[in-house]
Design a protein around this motif. Structure first.
Motif, PDB file in Angstrom:
ATOM      1  N   GLY A  19      -0.925   5.855 -10.656  1.00  0.00           N
ATOM      2  CA  GLY A  19      -0.230   5.036 -11.641  1.00  0.00           C
ATOM      3  C   GLY A  19       1.168   4.626 -11.215  1.00  0.00           C
ATOM      4  O   GLY A  19       1.766   3.756 -11.844  1.00  0.00           O
ATOM      5  N   ASP A  20       1.732   5.246 -10.167  1.00  0.00           N
ATOM      6  CA  ASP A  20       3.034   4.798  -9.671  1.00  0.00           C
ATOM      7  C   ASP A  20       2.904   3.364  -9.166  1.00  0.00           C
ATOM      8  O   ASP A  20       1.859   2.976  -8.639  1.00  0.00           O
ATOM      9  N   THR A  21       3.937   2.592  -9.341  1.00  0.00           N
ATOM     10  CA  THR A  21       3.990   1.237  -8.811  1.00  0.00           C
ATOM     11  C   THR A  21       4.400   1.322  -7.352  1.00  0.00           C
ATOM     12  O   THR A  21       5.335   2.040  -7.006  1.00  0.00           O
ATOM     13  N   VAL A  22       3.697   0.605  -6.479  1.00  0.00           N
ATOM     14  CA  VAL A  22       4.033   0.581  -5.057  1.00  0.00           C
ATOM     15  C   VAL A  22       4.594  -0.799  -4.741  1.00  0.00           C
ATOM     16  O   VAL A  22       3.975  -1.816  -5.044  1.00  0.00           O
ATOM     17  N   ARG A  23       5.785  -0.800  -4.132  1.00  0.00           N
ATOM     18  CA  ARG A  23       6.470  -2.062  -3.827  1.00  0.00           C
ATOM     19  C   ARG A  23       6.877  -2.055  -2.364  1.00  0.00           C
ATOM     20  O   ARG A  23       7.581  -1.160  -1.907  1.00  0.00           O
ATOM     21  N   ILE A  24       6.406  -3.046  -1.608  1.00  0.00           N
ATOM     22  CA  ILE A  24       6.811  -3.185  -0.207  1.00  0.00           C
ATOM     23  C   ILE A  24       8.177  -3.853  -0.187  1.00  0.00           C
ATOM     24  O   ILE A  24       8.347  -4.939  -0.730  1.00  0.00           O
ATOM     25  N   THR A  25       9.145  -3.175   0.427  1.00  0.00           N
ATOM     26  CA  THR A  25      10.518  -3.674   0.431  1.00  0.00           C
ATOM     27  C   THR A  25      10.932  -4.257   1.777  1.00  0.00           C
ATOM     28  O   THR A  25      11.902  -4.997   1.844  1.00  0.00           O
ATOM     29  N   GLU A  26      10.234  -3.890   2.843  1.00  0.00           N
ATOM     30  CA  GLU A  26      10.500  -4.447   4.173  1.00  0.00           C
ATOM     31  C   GLU A  26       9.168  -4.596   4.892  1.00  0.00           C
ATOM     32  O   GLU A  26       8.280  -3.779   4.729  1.00  0.00           O
ATOM     33  N   GLY A  27       9.050  -5.629   5.716  1.00  0.00           N
ATOM     34  CA  GLY A  27       7.810  -5.865   6.446  1.00  0.00           C
ATOM     35  C   GLY A  27       6.716  -6.309   5.500  1.00  0.00           C
ATOM     36  O   GLY A  27       6.988  -6.900   4.455  1.00  0.00           O
ATOM     37  N   GLY A  28       5.475  -6.032   5.850  1.00  0.00           N
ATOM     38  CA  GLY A  28       4.393  -6.445   4.975  1.00  0.00           C
ATOM     39  C   GLY A  28       3.033  -6.035   5.498  1.00  0.00           C
ATOM     40  O   GLY A  28       2.900  -5.274   6.453  1.00  0.00           O
ATOM     41  N   LEU A  29       2.013  -6.569   4.825  1.00  0.00           N
ATOM     42  CA  LEU A  29       0.624  -6.331   5.184  1.00  0.00           C
ATOM     43  C   LEU A  29       0.002  -7.631   5.651  1.00  0.00           C
ATOM     44  O   LEU A  29       0.395  -8.712   5.211  1.00  0.00           O
ATOM     45  N   SER A  30      -0.997  -7.506   6.512  1.00  0.00           N
ATOM     46  CA  SER A  30      -1.750  -8.661   6.985  1.00  0.00           C
ATOM     47  C   SER A  30      -3.217  -8.257   6.979  1.00  0.00           C
ATOM     48  O   SER A  30      -3.606  -7.346   7.712  1.00  0.00           O
ATOM     49  N   ASP A  31      -4.010  -8.911   6.151  1.00  0.00           N
ATOM     50  CA  ASP A  31      -5.426  -8.573   6.005  1.00  0.00           C
ATOM     51  C   ASP A  31      -5.638  -7.098   5.690  1.00  0.00           C
ATOM     52  O   ASP A  31      -6.524  -6.439   6.221  1.00  0.00           O
ATOM     53  N   GLY A  32      -4.779  -6.528   4.831  1.00  0.00           N
ATOM     54  CA  GLY A  32      -4.920  -5.152   4.394  1.00  0.00           C
ATOM     55  C   GLY A  32      -4.410  -4.106   5.366  1.00  0.00           C
ATOM     56  O   GLY A  32      -4.530  -2.918   5.111  1.00  0.00           O
ATOM     57  N   ALA A  33      -3.837  -4.528   6.476  1.00  0.00           N
ATOM     58  CA  ALA A  33      -3.293  -3.598   7.473  1.00  0.00           C
ATOM     59  C   ALA A  33      -1.805  -3.896   7.649  1.00  0.00           C
ATOM     60  O   ALA A  33      -1.337  -4.981   7.289  1.00  0.00           O
ATOM     61  N   PRO A  34      -1.058  -2.955   8.213  1.00  0.00           N
ATOM     62  CA  PRO A  34       0.365  -3.230   8.452  1.00  0.00           C
ATOM     63  C   PRO A  34       0.542  -4.473   9.317  1.00  0.00           C
ATOM     64  O   PRO A  34      -0.155  -4.653  10.320  1.00  0.00           O
ATOM     65  N   ALA A  35       1.447  -5.342   8.906  1.00  0.00           N
ATOM     66  CA  ALA A  35       1.757  -6.536   9.685  1.00  0.00           C
ATOM     67  C   ALA A  35       2.478  -6.124  10.963  1.00  0.00           C
ATOM     68  O   ALA A  35       2.916  -4.984  11.112  1.00  0.00           O
ATOM     69  N   GLU A  36       2.609  -7.046  11.886  1.00  0.00           N
ATOM     70  CA  GLU A  36       3.369  -6.801  13.114  1.00  0.00           C
ATOM     71  C   GLU A  36       4.745  -6.248  12.744  1.00  0.00           C
ATOM     72  O   GLU A  36       5.433  -6.819  11.907  1.00  0.00           O
ATOM     73  N   GLY A  37       5.118  -5.126  13.284  1.00  0.00           N
ATOM     74  CA  GLY A  37       6.409  -4.524  12.964  1.00  0.00           C
ATOM     75  C   GLY A  37       6.354  -3.545  11.809  1.00  0.00           C
ATOM     76  O   GLY A  37       7.354  -2.925  11.481  1.00  0.00           O
TER      77      GLY A  37
END
Length: 123
Positions: free
Chosen positions: A62-80
């Motif tokens: 139930g915790d909210t998850v917020r990406i604050t730097e970088g990101g995801l690409s197709d459900g996996a970590p993006a480059e970096g």
């Protein structure tokens, strides 16, 4: 096989927990009573397939998850990689990082202070 220690009824899966306990145990032994309690933030890291994964804190469903730097690409970590904060009731409860070690360490220190949300600029 990894390292494990039990702190306050919680199993901590990293050697840092075991290294933090002796200082508090000695202080209590010398005081002859419980003068201090260990209030460390659970933490672990692992290197997997060339990626550094780090996690600190206590999350709940139930915790909210917020990406604050970088990101995801197709459900996996993006480059970096990325840095994500887990939040509940306006407070940061945990931080997850893939290949973002410096921002992770800053967030972990803020989380340990326990003074509310961890502040990051969204990029």
């Amino acid at each position: 096989m990894g390292d494990a220690a039990r702190v306050g009824g919680s199993r901590a899966e990293h050697w840092t927990s075991a290294t933090e306990q002796p200082r508090v145990a000695v202080a209590n032994l010398l005081a002859g009573r419980t003068a201090e309690n260990l209030r460390s933030v659970p933490y672990f890291w692992s290197d997997q397939y060339g990626a550094r994964i780090q996690f600190a804190g206590r999350h709940r469903d139930g915790d909210t998850v917020r990406i604050t730097e970088g990101g995801l690409s197709d459900g996996a970590p993006a480059e970096g990689g990325f840095l994500a904060l887990y939040e509940r009731d306006g407070r940061t409860t945990a931080v997850l990082s893939v290949d973002h070690p410096r921002p992770f360490m800053r967030a972990r220190r803020e989380l340990a202070r326990g003074e509310g949300p961890v502040r990051f600029r969204v990029r």
